[in-house]
Write a protein that holds these residues in place. Sequence first.
Motif, PDB file in Angstrom:
ATOM      1  N   TYR A  41       0.157  -2.526   9.114  1.00 35.09           N
ATOM      2  CA  TYR A  41       1.130  -1.447   9.220  1.00 35.09           C
ATOM      3  C   TYR A  41       2.422  -1.942   9.875  1.00 35.09           C
ATOM      4  O   TYR A  41       2.508  -3.072  10.355  1.00 35.09           O
ATOM      5  CB  TYR A  41       0.549  -0.291  10.033  1.00 35.09           C
ATOM      6  N   VAL A  90     -11.245  -5.799   3.036  1.00 38.11           N
ATOM      7  CA  VAL A  90      -9.993  -5.058   2.866  1.00 38.11           C
ATOM      8  C   VAL A  90      -9.307  -4.968   4.222  1.00 38.11           C
ATOM      9  O   VAL A  90      -9.899  -4.471   5.191  1.00 38.11           O
ATOM     10  CB  VAL A  90     -10.236  -3.644   2.303  1.00 38.11           C
ATOM     11  N   SER A  91      -8.078  -5.459   4.288  1.00 41.88           N
ATOM     12  CA  SER A  91      -7.329  -5.413   5.538  1.00 41.88           C
ATOM     13  C   SER A  91      -5.933  -4.859   5.263  1.00 41.88           C
ATOM     14  O   SER A  91      -5.262  -5.296   4.319  1.00 41.88           O
ATOM     15  CB  SER A  91      -7.229  -6.803   6.156  1.00 41.88           C
ATOM     16  N   VAL A  92      -5.514  -3.911   6.081  1.00 38.79           N
ATOM     17  CA  VAL A  92      -4.210  -3.265   5.915  1.00 38.79           C
ATOM     18  C   VAL A  92      -3.352  -3.539   7.142  1.00 38.79           C
ATOM     19  O   VAL A  92      -3.812  -3.379   8.282  1.00 38.79           O
ATOM     20  CB  VAL A  92      -4.363  -1.748   5.704  1.00 38.79           C
ATOM     21  N   ASP A 100       0.851  -1.183   0.000  1.00 42.20           N
ATOM     22  CA  ASP A 100       0.000   0.000   0.000  1.00 42.20           C
ATOM     23  C   ASP A 100       0.893   1.241   0.000  1.00 42.20           C
ATOM     24  O   ASP A 100       1.401   1.662   1.028  1.00 42.20           O
ATOM     25  CB  ASP A 100      -0.916  -0.015   1.227  1.00 42.20           C
ATOM     26  N   SER A 135      -3.151  -3.568  12.554  1.00 39.66           N
ATOM     27  CA  SER A 135      -3.873  -3.812  11.317  1.00 39.66           C
ATOM     28  C   SER A 135      -5.270  -3.218  11.409  1.00 39.66           C
ATOM     29  O   SER A 135      -5.793  -2.972  12.504  1.00 39.66           O
ATOM     30  CB  SER A 135      -3.965  -5.313  11.014  1.00 39.66           C
ATOM     31  N   THR A 178      -9.163  -3.696   9.458  1.00 36.12           N
ATOM     32  CA  THR A 178      -9.958  -4.479   8.514  1.00 36.12           C
ATOM     33  C   THR A 178     -11.342  -3.858   8.354  1.00 36.12           C
ATOM     34  O   THR A 178     -11.970  -3.457   9.346  1.00 36.12           O
ATOM     35  CB  THR A 178     -10.118  -5.929   9.001  1.00 36.12           C
ATOM     36  N   SER A 230       3.135  -0.410   4.383  1.00 36.50           N
ATOM     37  CA  SER A 230       2.048  -1.288   4.818  1.00 36.50           C
ATOM     38  C   SER A 230       1.694  -2.261   3.709  1.00 36.50           C
ATOM     39  O   SER A 230       2.013  -2.044   2.533  1.00 36.50           O
ATOM     40  CB  SER A 230       0.816  -0.479   5.219  1.00 36.50           C
ATOM     41  N   CYS A 251      -1.980 -13.193   5.415  1.00 36.78           N
ATOM     42  CA  CYS A 251      -3.318 -12.694   5.713  1.00 36.78           C
ATOM     43  C   CYS A 251      -4.290 -13.861   5.530  1.00 36.78           C
ATOM     44  O   CYS A 251      -4.444 -14.371   4.415  1.00 36.78           O
ATOM     45  CB  CYS A 251      -3.665 -11.536   4.764  1.00 36.78           C
ATOM     46  N   ARG A 267      -1.515  -4.547   1.895  1.00 38.25           N
ATOM     47  CA  ARG A 267      -2.964  -4.581   1.723  1.00 38.25           C
ATOM     48  C   ARG A 267      -3.394  -5.984   1.286  1.00 38.25           C
ATOM     49  O   ARG A 267      -2.830  -6.570   0.366  1.00 38.25           O
ATOM     50  CB  ARG A 267      -3.403  -3.557   0.680  1.00 38.25           C
ATOM     51  N   CYS A 268      -4.394  -6.508   1.969  1.00 38.02           N
ATOM     52  CA  CYS A 268      -4.981  -7.815   1.651  1.00 38.02           C
ATOM     53  C   CYS A 268      -6.445  -7.550   1.275  1.00 38.02           C
ATOM     54  O   CYS A 268      -7.236  -7.096   2.105  1.00 38.02           O
ATOM     55  CB  CYS A 268      -4.882  -8.719   2.877  1.00 38.02           C
ATOM     56  N   GLU A 269      -6.804  -7.839   0.028  1.00 42.54           N
ATOM     57  CA  GLU A 269      -8.142  -7.493  -0.459  1.00 42.54           C
ATOM     58  C   GLU A 269      -8.786  -8.677  -1.178  1.00 42.54           C
ATOM     59  O   GLU A 269      -8.196  -9.269  -2.074  1.00 42.54           O
ATOM     60  CB  GLU A 269      -8.064  -6.289  -1.403  1.00 42.54           C
TER      61      GLU A 269
END
Length: 276
Positions: A211, A207-209, A154, A191, A193, A161, A221, A163-165
């Motif tokens: 950091y 969507v999970s970020v 991201d 994180s 979500t 960071s 993830c 990103r898991c989407e």
Amino acid sequence: MWQQTKSVVSIIIILAGAIALIIGFGISGTHSITVTTLTSAGNIGEDGILSCTFEPDIKLSDVVIQWLKEGVIGLVHKFKEGRDDLSDQNEMFRGRTAVFAEQVRVGNASLRLKNVQLIDAGTYKCHIVTSKGTGNANLEYKTGAFSIPEMDVDYNASSDSFRCEAPRWFPQPTVVWTSQVDQKTNLSEVSNTSFELDSENVTMKVVSVLYNITINNTYSCMIENNIAKATGDIRVTDSQIKRRSHLELLDSKASLCVSSFFAISWVLLSLSSYLT
């Protein structure tokens, strides 16, 4: 004298059992055959497979396949004399079902269900009739939404960071981040979500970020609900980004219905052996 009495009793029991079996088969007119189903899950909006296999019969004209659903009037699907017979099909399945006709001869009675809906979940029965006999087995079918996550860096964040989407999930899943270097660290505190419902308020985008990442470390993830589990891995080095994702369905179980003839025979023989 006692031994002779026991022998006579044993013979009477065996004969009585044989007569009962003959009468039973005379009434039913057929033997039981083995039918096996596999509990599975359907992805909403996509095509699904309800798995069912049976003892093969080269006489295709004698094979009858009937799919039924608990609580539904009429049939889900019927295949008879080498072709579909949908005269008694329930309206909710109209135009959405098919068997693999070219594989019926080798014992495949699986049903293809097009455009899986949430209401398709439930208990189904695969009922088979062949020249060898009849048999059936139940199948538990779950419906939901699941998809493989996309992993990326991201670049819009104020700090590094990941990103898991994933575009489609239902019911709402849990999301857990883990680190290969320090698996004991709880990453939920670093994180964030979010879940965004689609236009029909059924499936949701996940969507999970994560950091505070570090290079040369693999992060995972994991998205999971009661139907499926998907995992996305990402690793950043000085020269490249490595990604890997996979999806697995949960609780796939086989249901087997075997011939009742062998079970009855076994009980009779065991009892006679005990008496003798």
